[in-house]
Design an enzyme around this catalytic site. Structure first.
Site, PDB file in Angstrom:
ATOM      1  CG  HIS A 126      29.359 -21.207  59.028  1.00 29.18           C
ATOM      2  ND1 HIS A 126      30.561 -21.781  59.382  1.00 29.18           N
ATOM      3  CD2 HIS A 126      28.456 -21.611  59.954  1.00 29.18           C
ATOM      4  CE1 HIS A 126      30.399 -22.486  60.498  1.00 29.18           C
ATOM      5  NE2 HIS A 126      29.131 -22.404  60.855  1.00 29.18           N
ATOM      6  CG  HIS A 129      24.890 -23.515  56.656  1.00 30.07           C
ATOM      7  ND1 HIS A 129      24.517 -24.677  57.293  1.00 30.07           N
ATOM      8  CD2 HIS A 129      24.883 -22.546  57.606  1.00 30.07           C
ATOM      9  CE1 HIS A 129      24.303 -24.433  58.583  1.00 30.07           C
ATOM     10  NE2 HIS A 129      24.514 -23.144  58.793  1.00 30.07           N
ATOM     11  CG  HIS A 173      21.563 -19.183  60.746  1.00 29.64           C
ATOM     12  ND1 HIS A 173      21.245 -19.597  59.473  1.00 29.64           N
ATOM     13  CD2 HIS A 173      22.478 -20.058  61.216  1.00 29.64           C
ATOM     14  CE1 HIS A 173      21.934 -20.687  59.192  1.00 29.64           C
ATOM     15  NE2 HIS A 173      22.694 -20.992  60.223  1.00 29.64           N
ATOM     16  CG  ASP A 174      25.796 -19.152  60.114  1.00 33.27           C
ATOM     17  OD1 ASP A 174      26.063 -18.710  61.247  1.00 33.27           O
ATOM     18  OD2 ASP A 174      25.678 -20.371  59.879  1.00 33.27           O
TER      19      ASP A 174
END
Length: 278
Positions: A87, A91, A129-130
């Protein structure tokens, strides 16, 4: 297009011609080696890709965002990712590229985000998103009763942490590295209209699995007795209620990239097992 745009100054090195080709034509290809882009940019694939995609869709020009602020914002987002096996910022770049391809090249979703503001929203969702992920999942944080789990009341703590990390960047002074701050939520709106928490939780695997089970139980009842072609065409993103980010996050890159990710995660897993056995 990308070649006419001024790239962020912190991105450079490597094969400039190859990097220019990846940023110009890569968004139109499903199979892009993001590890190669990471290497060519000196570890800044997310900044380079984010800049290229925003320029491709005229986001800065349409919204009046200066080049310096955009560069600084992309640097802050990329810097918010940790050096964890999966993550990480690479990514995030993979997910951003996958979501962009779905929204611009796929038959089902092409044209879903035609305006610059819409494209900014979906790409930004993919990019962050991470954000701030520490490599552990929600179950671990909740079982450990750690700070993240307690802060977000054991409800999709990581997803809420990613969102809060973005808000922290946007809250920085305008002369620093943020885009214009998000508008304040009108108090008159119902909670679900302006509370991003439930939407952000859709990237939580356990939450998503529960909704899919519920959908599968009611799907047949909703479509029973409906002849083929009777139902209006709906966008899969809005009809299913699923956020677009997981669709790109579980995309299938070439097997070589699968092996690269697997090798990276396996090294971390081997180290953890060795520590447990000592």
């Amino acid at each position: 297009r990308v070649r006419a745009a001024r790239m962020p100054s912190r991105v450079g090195g490597g094969d400039a011609g190859r990097l220019a080709w990846l940023l110009e034509h890569g968004p139109e290809c499903w199979s892009v080696d993001m590890f190669e882009m990471h290497q060519l940019t000196g570890g800044h694939a997310l900044s380079a890709l984010g800049w290229a995609l925003f320029e491709r869709h005229g986001v800065r020009a349409a919204l009046g965002i200066s080049a310096d602020r955009m560069r600084a914002f992309l640097a802050a987002v990329e810097g918010g990712y940790h050096s964890v096996p999966y993550h990480n910022s690479v990514h995030a770049a993979c997910v951003t590229h996958g979501l962009h391809w779905l929204l611009t090249c796929s038959d089902n979703l092409r044209g879903v985000a035609p305006a610059p503001l819409q494209m900014l929203a979906v790409l930004l969702a993919a990019m962050v998103h991470d954000l701030g992920h520490d490599g552990c999942n929600n179950s671990f944080h909740c079982a450990a009763n750690d700070e993240i789990a307690v802060r977000y009341a054991y409800s999709s703590p990581l997803e809420r942490h990613h969102l809060a990390s973005l808000f922290a960047i946007l809250k920085e002074p305008a002369e620093s590295h943020s885009l214009p701050p998000p508008p304040r939520c009108p108090a008159a709106l119902p909670p679900h209209k302006h509370n991003p928490g439930p939407k952000m939780a859709r990237t939580d695997g356990r939450e998503r699995a529960g909704r899919q089970r519920s959908t599968s139980q009611t799907g047949d009842a909703e479509s029973h007795g409906q002849a083929s072609g009777d139902a209006p065409l709906r966008c899969p993103l809005t009809h299913s209620g699923l956020a677009p980010v997981p669709l790109a996050s579980v995309s299938s890159p070439p097997s070589a990239l699968h092996r690269s990710w697997l090798q990276q995660v396996s090294v971390c897993l081997s180290l953890c097992l060795s520590l447990c056995l000592c």
